[in-house]
Design an enzyme around this catalytic site. Structure first.
Site, PDB file in Angstrom:
ATOM      1  CB  CYS A 160      40.841  37.725  42.572  1.00 55.08           C
ATOM      2  SG  CYS A 160      42.226  38.864  40.929  1.00 55.08           S
ATOM      3  CB  CYS A 169      47.855  37.058  37.354  1.00 56.63           C
ATOM      4  SG  CYS A 169      47.490  36.493  38.479  1.00 56.63           S
ATOM      5  CB  THR A 198      42.295  42.886  38.251  1.00 61.43           C
ATOM      6  OG1 THR A 198      40.915  42.832  37.833  1.00 61.43           O
ATOM      7  CG2 THR A 198      42.812  41.936  39.512  1.00 61.43           C
ATOM      8  CD  GLU A 206      38.241  43.693  39.043  1.00 58.10           C
ATOM      9  OE1 GLU A 206      39.211  44.588  38.517  1.00 58.10           O
ATOM     10  OE2 GLU A 206      38.633  42.499  39.849  1.00 58.10           O
ATOM     11  CG  HIS A 226      44.413  37.920  32.668  1.00 55.37           C
ATOM     12  ND1 HIS A 226      45.421  37.985  34.282  1.00 55.37           N
ATOM     13  CD2 HIS A 226      43.396  38.221  33.284  1.00 55.37           C
ATOM     14  CE1 HIS A 226      45.246  37.873  34.808  1.00 55.37           C
ATOM     15  NE2 HIS A 226      43.917  38.576  34.457  1.00 55.37           N
ATOM     16  CE1 TYR A 283      41.158  35.844  34.244  1.00 57.11           C
ATOM     17  CE2 TYR A 283      39.609  35.482  33.654  1.00 57.11           C
ATOM     18  CZ  TYR A 283      40.286  35.976  34.106  1.00 57.11           C
ATOM     19  OH  TYR A 283      39.896  37.321  34.235  1.00 57.11           O
ATOM     20  CB  CYS A 310      43.379  32.091  39.151  1.00 54.90           C
ATOM     21  SG  CYS A 310      41.963  33.209  38.827  1.00 54.90           S
ATOM     22  CD  GLU A 343      38.554  38.715  38.389  1.00 53.64           C
ATOM     23  OE1 GLU A 343      38.852  37.679  38.411  1.00 53.64           O
ATOM     24  OE2 GLU A 343      38.714  40.055  38.743  1.00 53.64           O
TER      25      GLU A 343
END
Ligand code: SF4
Length: 482
Positions: free
Chosen positions: A100, A104, A191, A257, A292, A296, A299, A447
């Site tokens: 990650c 974003c 994050t 995190e 978001h 995904y 990413c 995640e």
């Protein structure tokens, strides 16, 4: 000032002088901390890509606010092509870091807040949109990282914010002053928070009558007094304290995190973007989540490429690359990964303009994308584990490799295909371990399940957006049913 390099970005974070609780200790000099540094380097990749020959045209874009060239990670999407390029950019970052890269969340928060503040002003005669434009212009010009903070602790999940025994379990306004508000509460799962210059806070649920104090959206610089940071653990994280070491799995990059506490933090009016407008809260939650969930589709696919590559490489190193079942499993991994990418691209291509003028993803397809993400990376991880073999859970440490007695045994008995370096084989096994069971699994698996909302949140949105009545009507028309 725009378009920092990775090193300039790291220097700008170091200059903030943040402190955090990490493994029970107050830690400063965070950019050099072995648990933090890999995550900082992952964010730095998003800066360096804007300067690399290969990627700069993808990562650079013209700002709709200033007309200047900016990093796409701060862009307000102006077209479906912009949405698509965002997903492609995220796949590239996943490819380069295998983890990650954290940047974003603020991008998604900004695009949601841009359109919601506009609609709020239309509905309530407020002045939030211009405020947000001024705020985000600064973010673009200075090329900053903004974290997006949505998830409240939530306390008793069966109760609403106003029904909690402790009202702070949802972040709220505890005092209103003429020049701003004072807020108290916490946000979880933040994050890349300590790699950010600013944090933008949004409500976590649709709020109703009597919950005006929880209906707050604002931003603050990350070094604002009253913010407290408590670092989250990741599986095998202390391997990073052992020094440069193969056992970490991903030697350069990692995720981050953080638990964020707002201990009566003052927010000036110019950084408040919603304050009690209940009817805007659901929209803000849904739009941020949709952006978001789209993310995904980029990413996780980029990370999936890395896992597929590692799996194919270890199969080759083990001498089983030509076995038909291995080939078929790798094809299955590619199929699942590209299906996720297709969803990310589809919800982007079907994007539409908002009333404020930026572009929003197709909400149904973004939720389908994320629901698939709650499943497919787990299947990819299962197949990678299957092909890699049990060594990813039992292999001796890098230190044993250096031991004069154990080392030669390890080199002798972990040999596989002739000509393959045993240490290289161990590195690949450790990378797979990192992604399916180690620190990297936080981003790739946990995640994927819970980030941007747990699976049920997507199911609710799919039920809402799926136009079931329209589908029933199709059948009635076909069969002439009145
Ligand atoms: Fe970006 Fe993915 Fe990390 Fe979210 S989980 S911040 S989309 S890399």
């Amino acid at each position: 000032m725009s378009l920092k390099t990775g090193n300039e970005y790291i220097a700008s974070i170091a200059a903030l002088g943040l402190e955090a609780n990490i493994l029970g200790q107050k830690s400063s000099d965070l950019t050099k901390h072995p648990l933090v540094k890999p995550s900082l380097q992952a964010v730095a990749t998003t800066y360096d890509c804007a300067h690399s020959e290969r990627n700069s045209s993808l990562f650079r874009v013209r700002s709709s606010l200033t007309g200047e060239e900016i990093n796409r990670f701060t862009h307000l999407h102006q077209s479906a092509a912009d949405l698509t390029n965002k997903v492609i950019m995220q796949r590239v970052c996943g490819n380069l870091t295998g983890c990650c890269f954290q940047r974003c969340v603020g991008l998604d928060a900004a695009n949601a807040t841009f359109s919601v503040t506009y609609e709020c002003d239309q509905a309530h005669g407020t002045q939030y949109h211009q405020r947000f434009i001024e705020y985000w212009t600064r973010i673009q010009r200075q090329d900053l990282v903004v974290d997006g903070a949505m998830t409240d602790p939530k306390g008793d999940r069966g109760k609403r914010p106003k029904e909690q025994v402790d009202p702070d379990l949802y972040l709220r306004v505890v005092e209103r002053k003429s020049e701003g508000v004072v807020v108290r509460g916490a946000k979880f799962h933040q994050t890349g928070l300590l790699n950010s210059h600013e944090v933008m806070v949004m409500p976590t649920v649709n709020l109703g009558a009597g919950e005006e104090d929880w209906a707050i959206c604002f931003a603050v610089p990350i070094n604002t007094p009253g913010l407290r940071f408590i670092y989250g653990r990741q599986a095998s994280d202390t391997r990073k304290l052992e020094g440069p070491c193969m056992d970490v799995g991903n030697p350069t990059f990692g995720g981050q995190e953080v638990m964020l506490v707002f201990d009566d933090v003052f927010v000036p009016n110019e950084l408040v973007f919603l304050n009690g407008e209940l009817d805007q809260t659901g929209k803000l939650v849904e739009r941020f989540a949709a952006y978001h969930r789209q993310s995904y589709g980029g990413c996780k696919v980029g990370m999936g490429d890395v896992l597929i590559g590692a799996t194919a490489l270890i199969a080759r190193m083990n001498g089983v690359a030509h076995a038909s079942h291995v080939r078929d499993k790798i094809v299955e991994m590619i199929h699942l990964n590209e299906t996720l990418f297709a969803c990310g691209i589809a919800c982007s291509a079907q994007g539409h303009p908002t009333l404020a003028g930026n572009y929003e993803v197709d909400m149904l397809l973004a939720n389908v994308c994320k629901l698939n993400v709650t499943r497919f990376p787990y299947e990819l991880a299962r197949l990678a584990t299957d092909i890699a073999g049990g060594l990813i859970g039992t292999m001796p440490s890098a230190r044993d490799l250096e031991d004069p007695v154990a080392g030669p045994y390890i080199k002798k008995y972990l040999a596989a295909v002739q000509g393959v370096d045993t240490v290289d084989r161990m590195k690949v096994l450790r990378l797979i371990e990192n992604m399916v069971a180690g620190a990297g699994a936080v981003a790739y698996l946990i995640e994927s399940m819970h980030g941007a909302g747990s699976p049920m949140a997507q199911r609710i949105m799919i039920a809402r957006q799926g136009n079931l009545e329209g589908k029933i009507e199709l059948v009635k028309q076909l069969l002439d049913i009145r």
